[in-house]
Design a protein around this motif. Structure first.
Motif, PDB file in Angstrom:
ATOM      1  N   UNK A   8      32.822  20.726  55.247  1.00  0.00           N
ATOM      2  CA  UNK A   8      34.668  20.497  54.744  1.00  0.00           C
ATOM      3  C   UNK A   8      35.236  22.038  54.959  1.00  0.00           C
ATOM      4  N   UNK A   9      35.115  23.230  53.915  1.00  0.00           N
ATOM      5  CA  UNK A   9      35.131  24.384  53.635  1.00  0.00           C
ATOM      6  C   UNK A   9      36.572  24.934  54.974  1.00  0.00           C
ATOM      7  N   UNK A  10      35.360  24.660  55.765  1.00  0.00           N
ATOM      8  CA  UNK A  10      35.737  25.127  57.608  1.00  0.00           C
ATOM      9  C   UNK A  10      36.630  24.242  58.103  1.00  0.00           C
ATOM     10  N   UNK A  11      36.357  23.139  57.758  1.00  0.00           N
ATOM     11  CA  UNK A  11      37.878  22.072  58.250  1.00  0.00           C
ATOM     12  C   UNK A  11      39.823  22.914  57.363  1.00  0.00           C
ATOM     13  N   UNK A  12      38.964  22.714  56.402  1.00  0.00           N
ATOM     14  CA  UNK A  12      40.174  23.485  55.541  1.00  0.00           C
ATOM     15  C   UNK A  12      40.600  24.646  55.466  1.00  0.00           C
ATOM     16  N   UNK A  13      39.789  25.711  56.271  1.00  0.00           N
ATOM     17  CA  UNK A  13      40.487  26.959  56.357  1.00  0.00           C
ATOM     18  C   UNK A  13      41.044  26.771  58.143  1.00  0.00           C
ATOM     19  N   UNK A  14      40.436  26.357  58.754  1.00  0.00           N
ATOM     20  CA  UNK A  14      41.057  26.189  60.023  1.00  0.00           C
ATOM     21  C   UNK A  14      42.666  25.638  60.053  1.00  0.00           C
ATOM     22  N   UNK A  15      42.329  24.752  59.272  1.00  0.00           N
ATOM     23  CA  UNK A  15      43.846  24.147  59.766  1.00  0.00           C
ATOM     24  C   UNK A  15      44.956  24.792  58.137  1.00  0.00           C
ATOM     25  N   UNK A  16      44.205  26.010  57.803  1.00  0.00           N
ATOM     26  CA  UNK A  16      45.134  27.111  56.509  1.00  0.00           C
ATOM     27  C   UNK A  16      46.063  27.311  57.151  1.00  0.00           C
ATOM     28  N   UNK A  17      45.533  28.652  58.349  1.00  0.00           N
ATOM     29  CA  UNK A  17      46.411  29.350  59.262  1.00  0.00           C
ATOM     30  C   UNK A  17      46.441  30.719  58.506  1.00  0.00           C
ATOM     31  N   UNK A  18      45.684  31.065  57.733  1.00  0.00           N
ATOM     32  CA  UNK A  18      45.824  32.684  56.548  1.00  0.00           C
ATOM     33  C   UNK A  18      45.066  33.335  56.316  1.00  0.00           C
ATOM     34  N   UNK A  19      43.871  33.132  57.317  1.00  0.00           N
ATOM     35  CA  UNK A  19      43.053  33.020  57.230  1.00  0.00           C
ATOM     36  C   UNK A  19      41.603  32.676  55.959  1.00  0.00           C
ATOM     37  N   UNK A  20      40.372  33.071  56.234  1.00  0.00           N
ATOM     38  CA  UNK A  20      39.637  32.529  55.061  1.00  0.00           C
ATOM     39  C   UNK A  20      39.396  32.957  53.938  1.00  0.00           C
ATOM     40  N   UNK A  21      39.610  34.801  53.968  1.00  0.00           N
ATOM     41  CA  UNK A  21      40.091  34.811  52.269  1.00  0.00           C
ATOM     42  C   UNK A  21      41.051  34.860  51.534  1.00  0.00           C
ATOM     43  N   UNK A  22      42.146  34.727  52.409  1.00  0.00           N
ATOM     44  CA  UNK A  22      43.518  33.975  51.615  1.00  0.00           C
ATOM     45  C   UNK A  22      43.278  32.494  51.050  1.00  0.00           C
ATOM     46  N   UNK A  23      42.517  31.802  52.178  1.00  0.00           N
ATOM     47  CA  UNK A  23      42.496  30.371  51.594  1.00  0.00           C
ATOM     48  C   UNK A  23      41.623  30.074  50.428  1.00  0.00           C
ATOM     49  N   UNK A  24      40.624  31.274  50.471  1.00  0.00           N
ATOM     50  CA  UNK A  24      39.532  31.028  49.211  1.00  0.00           C
ATOM     51  C   UNK A  24      40.354  31.895  48.001  1.00  0.00           C
ATOM     52  N   UNK A  25      41.485  32.975  47.828  1.00  0.00           N
ATOM     53  CA  UNK A  25      41.883  33.391  46.900  1.00  0.00           C
ATOM     54  C   UNK A  25      42.934  32.420  46.473  1.00  0.00           C
ATOM     55  N   UNK A  26      43.681  31.514  47.310  1.00  0.00           N
ATOM     56  CA  UNK A  26      44.459  30.851  46.759  1.00  0.00           C
ATOM     57  C   UNK A  26      44.587  29.430  46.223  1.00  0.00           C
ATOM     58  N   UNK A  27      43.292  29.238  46.938  1.00  0.00           N
ATOM     59  CA  UNK A  27      43.193  27.897  46.156  1.00  0.00           C
ATOM     60  C   UNK A  27      41.962  28.221  44.849  1.00  0.00           C
ATOM     61  N   UNK A  28      41.516  29.203  44.316  1.00  0.00           N
ATOM     62  CA  UNK A  28      40.842  29.254  43.291  1.00  0.00           C
ATOM     63  C   UNK A  28      41.986  30.292  42.548  1.00  0.00           C
TER      64      UNK A  28
END
Length: 127
Positions: free
Chosen positions: A53-73
């Motif tokens: 689930x996380x990988x799918x969300x990261x793939x569509x986020x287009x700003x990198x995994x770390x930015x995804x995690x930081x923005x979500x939290x």
């Protein structure tokens, strides 16, 4: 205990040990990843997300995994201080890992202080 929590705790302990051995760049690296792993744990548990689930969300986020995690939290915590601390810790970590200079003791101590504050805030989140 969740594997991500174990990794976070291990990196937290490693950051303290590495600081005491004057391995400042590595201590910063471990401090940052201790926080990131705790963030991932919270996001997975709170949202009932699998790794896929996380990988799918990261793939569509287009700003990198770390930015995804930081923005979500950040949207969960909604705390300006948290955002400032994680941004500063990430910057020091990038410098420690990729720039052609060494992190000094002062910067390392600062990053471990940021880590402690960040982890304290993350632990307050109800899962």
């Amino acid at each position: 205990m969740n594997e991500l929590l174990l990794k976070s705790e291990s990196n937290n302990n490693a950051s303290i040990l590495l600081l005491s051995k004057q391995h400042y760049n590595s201590a910063v690296h471990c401090a940052y990843y201790s926080c990131l792993q705790y963030i991932i744990h919270v996001l997975k548990e709170k949202n009932k997300w699998s790794d896929d689930d996380i990988q799918t969300k990261i793939d569509s986020f287009n700003e990198g995994s770390h930015n995804f995690y930081i923005k979500k939290i950040d949207s969960i915590i909604n705390n300006r201080r948290f955002n400032t601390l994680i941004t500063q810790l990430k910057l020091i970590r990038v410098n420690a890992d990729y720039k052609s200079f060494l992190i000094n003791e002062e910067e390392c101590l600062k990053s471990l202080t940021y880590k402690d504050s960040i982890l304290q805030m993350l632990k307050l989140i109800k899962i």
